[in-house]
Write a protein that holds these residues in place. Structure first.
Motif, PDB file in Angstrom:
ATOM      1  N   ASN A 169      10.056  29.123  32.578  1.00 61.35           N
ATOM      2  CA  ASN A 169      10.913  30.126  33.204  1.00 61.35           C
ATOM      3  C   ASN A 169      12.331  29.575  33.363  1.00 61.35           C
ATOM      4  OD1 ASN A 169       9.304  32.617  34.171  1.00 61.35           O
ATOM      5  ND2 ASN A 169       8.010  30.912  34.835  1.00 61.35           N
ATOM      6  N   GLU A 170      13.289  30.313  32.821  1.00 60.52           N
ATOM      7  CA  GLU A 170      14.694  30.006  33.063  1.00 60.52           C
ATOM      8  C   GLU A 170      15.290  31.197  33.807  1.00 60.52           C
ATOM      9  OE1 GLU A 170      18.280  28.227  30.492  1.00 60.52           O
ATOM     10  OE2 GLU A 170      17.885  30.340  30.065  1.00 60.52           O
ATOM     11  N   VAL A 171      15.774  30.963  35.015  1.00 62.10           N
ATOM     12  CA  VAL A 171      16.307  32.020  35.856  1.00 62.10           C
ATOM     13  C   VAL A 171      17.743  31.666  36.235  1.00 62.10           C
ATOM     14  CG1 VAL A 171      15.971  33.395  37.936  1.00 62.10           C
ATOM     15  CG2 VAL A 171      13.985  32.428  36.762  1.00 62.10           C
ATOM     16  N   ILE A 172      18.680  32.529  35.898  1.00 61.13           N
ATOM     17  CA  ILE A 172      20.090  32.300  36.185  1.00 61.13           C
ATOM     18  C   ILE A 172      20.617  33.470  37.012  1.00 61.13           C
ATOM     19  CG2 ILE A 172      22.396  31.978  35.208  1.00 61.13           C
ATOM     20  CD1 ILE A 172      21.061  30.891  32.676  1.00 61.13           C
ATOM     21  N   ILE A 173      21.212  33.144  38.141  1.00 61.15           N
ATOM     22  CA  ILE A 173      21.873  34.148  38.972  1.00 61.15           C
ATOM     23  C   ILE A 173      23.359  33.815  39.003  1.00 61.15           C
ATOM     24  CG2 ILE A 173      21.974  35.277  41.212  1.00 61.15           C
ATOM     25  CD1 ILE A 173      19.134  34.338  41.731  1.00 61.15           C
ATOM     26  N   ASP A 174      24.163  34.714  38.497  1.00 62.19           N
ATOM     27  CA  ASP A 174      25.607  34.511  38.390  1.00 62.19           C
ATOM     28  C   ASP A 174      26.305  35.364  39.448  1.00 62.19           C
ATOM     29  OD1 ASP A 174      28.236  34.164  37.702  1.00 62.19           O
ATOM     30  OD2 ASP A 174      27.969  34.580  35.570  1.00 62.19           O
ATOM     31  N   HIS A 175      26.719  34.708  40.542  1.00 54.99           N
ATOM     32  CA  HIS A 175      27.433  35.410  41.608  1.00 54.99           C
ATOM     33  C   HIS A 175      28.910  35.497  41.222  1.00 54.99           C
ATOM     34  CE1 HIS A 175      24.250  35.598  44.720  1.00 54.99           C
ATOM     35  NE2 HIS A 175      23.808  34.497  44.148  1.00 54.99           N
ATOM     36  N   ALA A 176      29.281  36.603  40.604  1.00 57.83           N
ATOM     37  CA  ALA A 176      30.654  36.773  40.129  1.00 57.83           C
ATOM     38  C   ALA A 176      31.555  37.425  41.156  1.00 57.83           C
ATOM     39  CB  ALA A 176      30.658  37.607  38.843  1.00 57.83           C
ATOM     40  N   LYS A 177      30.970  38.054  42.184  1.00 62.15           N
ATOM     41  CA  LYS A 177      31.748  38.786  43.176  1.00 62.15           C
ATOM     42  C   LYS A 177      31.385  38.311  44.586  1.00 62.15           C
ATOM     43  CE  LYS A 177      33.867  41.487  40.249  1.00 62.15           C
ATOM     44  NZ  LYS A 177      35.337  41.436  40.064  1.00 62.15           N
ATOM     45  N   GLY A 200      16.082  26.769  37.285  1.00 61.68           N
ATOM     46  CA  GLY A 200      16.795  27.814  37.999  1.00 61.68           C
ATOM     47  C   GLY A 200      18.229  27.416  38.259  1.00 61.68           C
ATOM     48  N   SER A 201      19.161  28.245  37.848  1.00 62.08           N
ATOM     49  CA  SER A 201      20.584  27.978  38.055  1.00 62.08           C
ATOM     50  C   SER A 201      21.203  29.093  38.891  1.00 62.08           C
ATOM     51  CB  SER A 201      21.332  27.879  36.718  1.00 62.08           C
ATOM     52  OG  SER A 201      20.978  26.704  36.020  1.00 62.08           O
ATOM     53  N   ILE A 202      21.936  28.703  39.899  1.00 60.99           N
ATOM     54  CA  ILE A 202      22.714  29.648  40.688  1.00 60.99           C
ATOM     55  C   ILE A 202      24.187  29.290  40.513  1.00 60.99           C
ATOM     56  CG2 ILE A 202      23.284  30.435  43.017  1.00 60.99           C
ATOM     57  CD1 ILE A 202      20.386  30.176  43.756  1.00 60.99           C
ATOM     58  N   ALA A 233      19.273  24.012  40.038  1.00 58.84           N
ATOM     59  CA  ALA A 233      20.660  23.607  39.800  1.00 58.84           C
ATOM     60  C   ALA A 233      21.610  24.607  40.440  1.00 58.84           C
ATOM     61  CB  ALA A 233      20.937  23.495  38.305  1.00 58.84           C
ATOM     62  N   PHE A 234      22.705  24.080  40.980  1.00 59.19           N
ATOM     63  CA  PHE A 234      23.765  24.915  41.551  1.00 59.19           C
ATOM     64  C   PHE A 234      25.084  24.573  40.881  1.00 59.19           C
ATOM     65  CE2 PHE A 234      20.691  25.542  44.890  1.00 59.19           C
ATOM     66  CZ  PHE A 234      20.990  26.803  45.390  1.00 59.19           C
ATOM     67  N   TRP A 235      25.870  25.623  40.602  1.00 59.18           N
ATOM     68  CA  TRP A 235      27.215  25.467  40.058  1.00 59.18           C
ATOM     69  C   TRP A 235      28.140  26.268  40.972  1.00 59.18           C
ATOM     70  CZ3 TRP A 235      27.119  22.217  35.817  1.00 59.18           C
ATOM     71  CH2 TRP A 235      25.884  22.057  35.196  1.00 59.18           C
ATOM     72  N   ILE A 236      28.737  25.581  41.934  1.00 60.11           N
ATOM     73  CA  ILE A 236      29.499  26.252  42.982  1.00 60.11           C
ATOM     74  C   ILE A 236      30.980  25.921  42.828  1.00 60.11           C
ATOM     75  CG2 ILE A 236      29.801  26.539  45.466  1.00 60.11           C
ATOM     76  CD1 ILE A 236      26.876  25.717  45.794  1.00 60.11           C
ATOM     77  N   TYR A 237      31.770  26.973  42.607  1.00 59.09           N
ATOM     78  CA  TYR A 237      33.210  26.797  42.413  1.00 59.09           C
ATOM     79  C   TYR A 237      33.998  27.509  43.514  1.00 59.09           C
ATOM     80  CZ  TYR A 237      31.444  25.552  37.808  1.00 59.09           C
ATOM     81  OH  TYR A 237      30.749  24.974  36.768  1.00 59.09           O
ATOM     82  N   CYS A 238      33.378  27.631  44.695  1.00 57.09           N
ATOM     83  CA  CYS A 238      34.019  28.357  45.786  1.00 57.09           C
ATOM     84  C   CYS A 238      33.535  27.794  47.116  1.00 57.09           C
ATOM     85  CB  CYS A 238      33.695  29.844  45.685  1.00 57.09           C
ATOM     86  SG  CYS A 238      34.371  30.851  47.020  1.00 57.09           S
ATOM     87  N   ASP A 239      34.425  27.733  48.099  1.00 58.26           N
ATOM     88  CA  ASP A 239      34.048  27.352  49.449  1.00 58.26           C
ATOM     89  C   ASP A 239      33.538  28.590  50.207  1.00 58.26           C
ATOM     90  OD1 ASP A 239      34.849  24.727  48.994  1.00 58.26           O
ATOM     91  OD2 ASP A 239      36.922  25.174  49.566  1.00 58.26           O
TER      92      ASP A 239
END
Length: 309
Positions: A169-177, A200-202, A233-239
């Motif tokens: 399972n590869e699950v990606i959630i892209d929080h663009a807003k 899993g990537s967020i 995995a997390f990819w966070i580009y925002c505070d």
């Protein structure tokens, strides 16, 4: 919307499916419509004598302020060897509410690959529950993109594998807003020499403030030869966000097993109770009562076969 959400330029199997589009389903719910009964999509392989490949395509578009439940099921009526390469695109309009279920019961010799891409509008809600109970080699690619502020999603999954089965399972959630929420819970039970992989990537993009995301993957190993690999995995580009994750793989809790046996419950029954309790959280998240009863019965039958209880 067709072929505008599933990326066929960088995904080879999605490109293959797009090139061979000739069968599938299109579901369109106009604005402001409440669909009372679930919409069921059933894809069956009838291969008996020869190996076959199918490239089914599904497009689901739910309009503004509408509500619908979609059940997408895959299976085979024989124990033949075949390859299923399915792609689903889902568009959820502003203020809409969509419950989406995917149930996989392919032949134990089948190869099953699914790609699901979801686009969420403003202030909408999307839930996905993925159930894997068959297939020799299974891969699920699920990607959710929050295109509108205030959208939220819940992504749950359950996989039961035995023998030499492999589920990925590869699950990606892209929080663009900004102001978007996601909850993710996947659980697996593995026996024999089976293997599971969870990635899993967020992603939280720049400017996506007030994101609230949580991800959990847990695996119960019934055999010393079973293997579960998990990679959150997390990819966070925002505070100014709140994100968390957890992962666990292990055998049955011997203390809990001892407790039940000390109360006069035999070992087989105790193991069955603990195993069913492990998966109950995902099963109870199925809000559609007939489907919940069906899945609960299938899971109990499979666990009884494995555990003999």
């Amino acid at each position: 919307h067709l072929a505008r959400h599933a990326d066929y330029e960088t995904r080879a199997l999605t490109a293959l499916n797009t090139a061979f589009i000739h069968e599938g389903a299109f579901v369109h719910v106009p604005d402001g419509i409440l669909v009372e009964e679930p919409i069921r999509l059933l894809f069956l392989s009838t291969s008996h004598e020869q190996e076959t490949v199918s490239h089914s395509r599904v497009l689901i578009v739910v309009g503004k302020d509408s509500k619908a439940t979609i059940i997408e099921a895959y299976g085979g009526i024989s124990d033949g060897r075949y390859f299923s390469n399915a792609v689903t695109e889902i568009v959820v309009g502003d203020g809409a509410r969509v419950e989406y279920y995917k149930v996989q019961q392919q032949s134990d010799r089948a190869f099953h690959i699914t790609t699901t891409d979801v686009a969420l509008g403003r202030d909408c809600y999307f839930s996905s529950i993925n159930i894997d109970m068959g297939g020799r080699l299974v891969r699920n690619n699920l990607k959710v993109l929050t295109e509108g502020e205030g959208s939220s999603c819940m992504l749950n999954g359950l996989y039961l594998v035995n023998g030499i089965q492999h589920v990925d399972n590869e699950v990606i959630i892209d929080h663009a807003k900004p102001y978007t929420t996601s909850r993710e819970l996947y659980k697996g039970i593995l026996d024999g020499k089976s293997r599971s992989v969870f990635h899993g990537s967020i992603i939280v993009r720049e400017g996506a403030v007030k994101v609230n995301a949580n991800q959990v993957d847990k695996n119960l190993l019934l055999s010393d030869q079973a293997e579960a690999d998990t990679k959150p995995a997390f990819w966070i580009y925002c505070d100014d966000v709140r994100c968390g994750h957890g992962a666990a793989c292990g055998h049955m809790d011997e203390n809990a097993l001892f407790y039940l046996r000390s109360r006069g419950i035999d070992e087989k029954t105790a193991r069955g109770l603990l195993t069913r309790a492990f998966v109950s959280e995902v099963i109870q998240s199925i809000s559609n009562e007939p489907l919940r009863g069906q899945i609960d019965g299938l899971v109990q039958a499979k666990l009884q076969e494995w555990l003999g209880s």
